[in-house]
Design an enzyme around this catalytic site. Structure first.
Site, PDB file in Angstrom:
ATOM      1  NE  ARG A  98      -3.132   0.797  -0.662  1.00 10.88           N
ATOM      2  CZ  ARG A  98      -3.446   0.928  -1.954  1.00 10.88           C
ATOM      3  NH1 ARG A  98      -3.070   2.005  -2.614  1.00 10.88           N
ATOM      4  NH2 ARG A  98      -4.111  -0.019  -2.581  1.00 10.88           N
ATOM      5  CE  LYS A 133      -1.945  28.451  -4.021  1.00 11.13           C
ATOM      6  NZ  LYS A 133      -2.966  29.010  -4.933  1.00 11.13           N
ATOM      7  CE  LYS A 165       1.846  35.171  -3.765  1.00  8.26           C
ATOM      8  NZ  LYS A 165       1.324  33.776  -3.794  1.00  8.26           N
ATOM      9  CD  GLU A 199       0.493  38.200  -5.775  1.00  8.10           C
ATOM     10  OE1 GLU A 199       0.612  36.967  -5.739  1.00  8.10           O
ATOM     11  OE2 GLU A 199      -0.193  38.855  -4.959  1.00  8.10           O
ATOM     12  CG  ASP A 220      -2.336  36.954  -8.322  1.00  6.79           C
ATOM     13  OD1 ASP A 220      -2.314  35.761  -8.686  1.00  6.79           O
ATOM     14  OD2 ASP A 220      -2.988  37.348  -7.339  1.00  6.79           O
TER      15      ASP A 220
END
Length: 285
Positions: A98, A133, A165, A199, A220
């Protein structure tokens, strides 16, 4: 990033989680002397990744288990193809099954999805890149799979580059401070080898950011028209990255605007595990 040490550490943790005090089923139902052979078989077509990870699941369970991987990471395969063979003590083969499958299915899924994005932008010059992410603890695995699918890696961690950002910019410019001056000051303090990316979410932010001498500017959630306008405005003064609203239906049009990089969080946070199976036979069957 995906070194043998990283593989062994992560796979060992997965095995310990799955069988903390041994595999009760195999130990009570399978004779200790039984030997098994098994084939890793594709139930659907895709792009392979994680051969060394799959093999480690068995080797770390019992070094007597021999695994032969038949396809290289990045190779395409068809439904029904045998991707690897396994042979060794039956208890160990069943115990590791597994965990080996979980890693192989996940990594092949990421590689296969990445390959679809890469194919969608073929001929445009745009690179498909991943993001942070990723599944906690599995970043090196998933980013290796992105490369297997023909994609590129963004910064590996927060330690690798400066990437300002929207929240960073809001704090930098509080009280009316100049964005250009704040970024220039940061650039002056950075090591000369450090990459600076910023960004923006509006066209009017582009010139103040470029004036600070950034390396990459991320547009963005821009519309297609604004992306094309932004690329023309940057005019080669920085690498242009597009982010936000990227999926398989939109990525070709985004690439056609002339951006250099398209970052896609879905490569790692939304990839479906591929359907791979381990067909096991006990010697004498």
């Amino acid at each position: 990033m995906l070194t043998q040490a990283v593989i062994d550490r992560t796979v060992r943790a997965a095995l310990d989680e799955d069988a903390p005090w041994g595999d009760l089923t195999s130990e009570y139902l399978i004779p200790a002397a039984a030997v098994a052979t098994a084939e890793l078989v594709a139930r659907e077509p895709g792009v392979f990744s994680g051969g060394a990870v799959f093999a480690a699941a068995f080797a770390l369970t019992d070094p007597r288990v021999h695994v032969e991987v038949h396809v290289a990471d990045g190779a395409t395969f068809a439904a029904g193809d045998v991707l690897a063979t396994v042979e060794g003590p039956a208890r160990a083969v069943l115990t590791a099954e597994r965990i080996g499958l979980n890693f192989a299915q996940r990594m092949a899924g990421v590689a296969t999805l990445t390959a679809r994005y890469v194919a969608a932008v073929a001929g445009t010059g745009a690179r498909i890149a991943d993001t942070r992410k990723t599944t906690p603890g599995l970043r090196a695995f998933e980013r290796h799979a992105v490369r297997s699918g023909g994609g590129r890696n963004h910064r590996f961690s927060l330690s690798d580059a400066v990437m300002a950002k929207d929240n960073h910019l809001a704090l930098l410019t509080r009280g009316g401070a100049s964005l250009t001056d704040a970024l220039r000051e940061a650039r002056a303090r950075l090591p000369h080898t450090a990459h600076l990316e910023v960004e923006v979410d509006r066209l009017d932010q582009i010139e103040p950011v470029l004036a600070a001498g950034v390396d990459t500017i991320m547009l963005d959630n821009f519309s297609l028209d604004d992306l094309a306008t932004g690329v023309a405005q940057v005019a080669g003064r920085a690498v242009v990255e597009a982010s936000g609203g990227v999926n398989l239906d939109t990525v070709a049009a985004i690439a056609a605007t002339g951006v250099d990089v398209i970052s896609v969080g879905a490569l790692t946070h939304s990839a479906r595990a591929l359907d791979l199976g381990l067909d096991v036979r006990i010697a004498g069957d």
